[in-house]
Design a protein around this motif. Structure first.
Motif, PDB file in Angstrom:
ATOM      1  N   PRO A  86      28.773 -21.306  89.587  1.00 21.25           N
ATOM      2  CA  PRO A  86      28.850 -20.518  88.367  1.00 21.25           C
ATOM      3  C   PRO A  86      27.285 -19.880  87.996  1.00 21.25           C
ATOM      4  N   ILE A  87      27.575 -18.533  87.760  1.00 23.46           N
ATOM      5  CA  ILE A  87      26.136 -17.609  87.433  1.00 23.46           C
ATOM      6  C   ILE A  87      26.279 -17.499  85.912  1.00 23.46           C
ATOM      7  N   ALA A  88      25.046 -18.032  85.522  1.00 21.79           N
ATOM      8  CA  ALA A  88      24.835 -17.875  83.885  1.00 21.79           C
ATOM      9  C   ALA A  88      24.614 -16.480  83.419  1.00 21.79           C
ATOM     10  N   ASP A  89      23.966 -15.572  84.244  1.00 21.67           N
ATOM     11  CA  ASP A  89      23.618 -14.221  83.676  1.00 21.67           C
ATOM     12  C   ASP A  89      24.563 -13.275  84.375  1.00 21.67           C
ATOM     13  N   ASP A  90      24.821 -12.213  83.726  1.00 20.83           N
ATOM     14  CA  ASP A  90      25.182 -10.791  84.138  1.00 20.83           C
ATOM     15  C   ASP A  90      24.331 -10.135  85.088  1.00 20.83           C
ATOM     16  N   LEU A  91      24.794 -10.203  86.440  1.00 16.28           N
ATOM     17  CA  LEU A  91      23.809  -9.721  87.513  1.00 16.28           C
ATOM     18  C   LEU A  91      24.142  -8.325  87.573  1.00 16.28           C
ATOM     19  N   TYR A  92      23.182  -7.445  88.058  1.00 15.57           N
ATOM     20  CA  TYR A  92      23.424  -6.030  88.518  1.00 15.57           C
ATOM     21  C   TYR A  92      23.415  -5.895  89.958  1.00 15.57           C
ATOM     22  N   ASP A 111      24.051   2.243  90.038  1.00 18.69           N
ATOM     23  CA  ASP A 111      23.642   0.995  89.430  1.00 18.69           C
ATOM     24  C   ASP A 111      24.432   0.465  88.347  1.00 18.69           C
ATOM     25  N   GLN A 112      25.180  -0.595  88.347  1.00 20.34           N
ATOM     26  CA  GLN A 112      25.953  -1.073  87.393  1.00 20.34           C
ATOM     27  C   GLN A 112      25.929  -2.711  87.373  1.00 20.34           C
ATOM     28  N   PRO A 113      26.549  -3.285  86.552  1.00 18.15           N
ATOM     29  CA  PRO A 113      26.636  -4.717  86.503  1.00 18.15           C
ATOM     30  C   PRO A 113      27.757  -5.180  87.478  1.00 18.15           C
ATOM     31  N   ILE A 114      27.551  -6.151  88.110  1.00 16.83           N
ATOM     32  CA  ILE A 114      28.383  -6.545  89.042  1.00 16.83           C
ATOM     33  C   ILE A 114      29.844  -7.063  88.480  1.00 16.83           C
TER      34      ILE A 114
END
Length: 192
Positions: A86-92, A111-114
């Motif tokens: 699990p990933i805590a942040d919204d990565l780009y 560029d955009q949020p994954i």
């Protein structure tokens, strides 16, 4: 009587606006219940496998075959991601088209949020480990892009808050050419 009628019209308008706002606010909740997440059990058969680790939490499993690009035209690049935990942040992610990986002259970039290149959005903070998430990136090729070229595609994931790059990979080639028909010059003599 005129005041009463005016207030009746105002109340009717207010009710219509309130109903519309409630409807629009409920659409994302409805979409979450009806629309399925952009996840897959396995890569599609036509996907090109990469298995490139991006940092310690993501793997870029692969991508759809790359299109032929043309100056002043948009293209889509579809990537397949998987989280290892699990990933805590919204990565780009940044997807860059480069003329040469060693010289690294950038032709275009997106560029955009994954996880937001699909519908409904599925940002990395909502991912659990294991499922494959497909993600689409729209890239506009500039009108003055030099042709013909074989471009490299650089994909990097980063933390938008800090700007820290988590990892990257390069693949390709992506052909960049003009779709102009071949024709004889006006002063040429055709011989058949």
């Amino acid at each position: 009587h005129a005041r009463r009628r005016r207030w009746r019209d105002v109340a009717a308008n207010f009710t219509a606006v309130a109903f519309s706002a409630a409807f629009v606010a409920a659409l994302p909740i409805f979409a979450e219940k009806v629309m399925s997440r952009p996840t897959l059990a396995a890569l599609p058969p036509n996907a090109i496998t990469l298995n490139a680790p991006i940092g310690d939490s993501l793997t870029l499993l692969g991508y759809d075959p790359l299109p032929v690009a043309e100056p002043d035209a948009p293209i889509f690049i579809t990537l397949y991601w998987q989280s290892n935990r699990p990933i805590a942040d919204d990565l780009y992610a940044t997807v860059q088209l480069l003329t040469n990986p060693t010289v690294a002259q950038k032709v275009a970039q997106s560029d955009q949020p994954i996880g937001t290149g699909s519908f409904p959005d599925f940002p990395t903070s909502q991912w659990q480990a294991a499922p494959i998430v497909w993600d689409r990136y729209l890239i506009q090729i500039p009108a003055d892009a030099p042709t013909p070229l074989a471009l490299s595609v650089l994909v990097a994931a980063y933390d938008h808050e800090t700007g820290r790059r988590l990892g990257e990979t390069v693949f390709g080639p992506l052909p960049l050419t003009r779709a102009q028909p071949l024709a004889l010059p006006a002063d040429a003599i055709p011989v058949g």
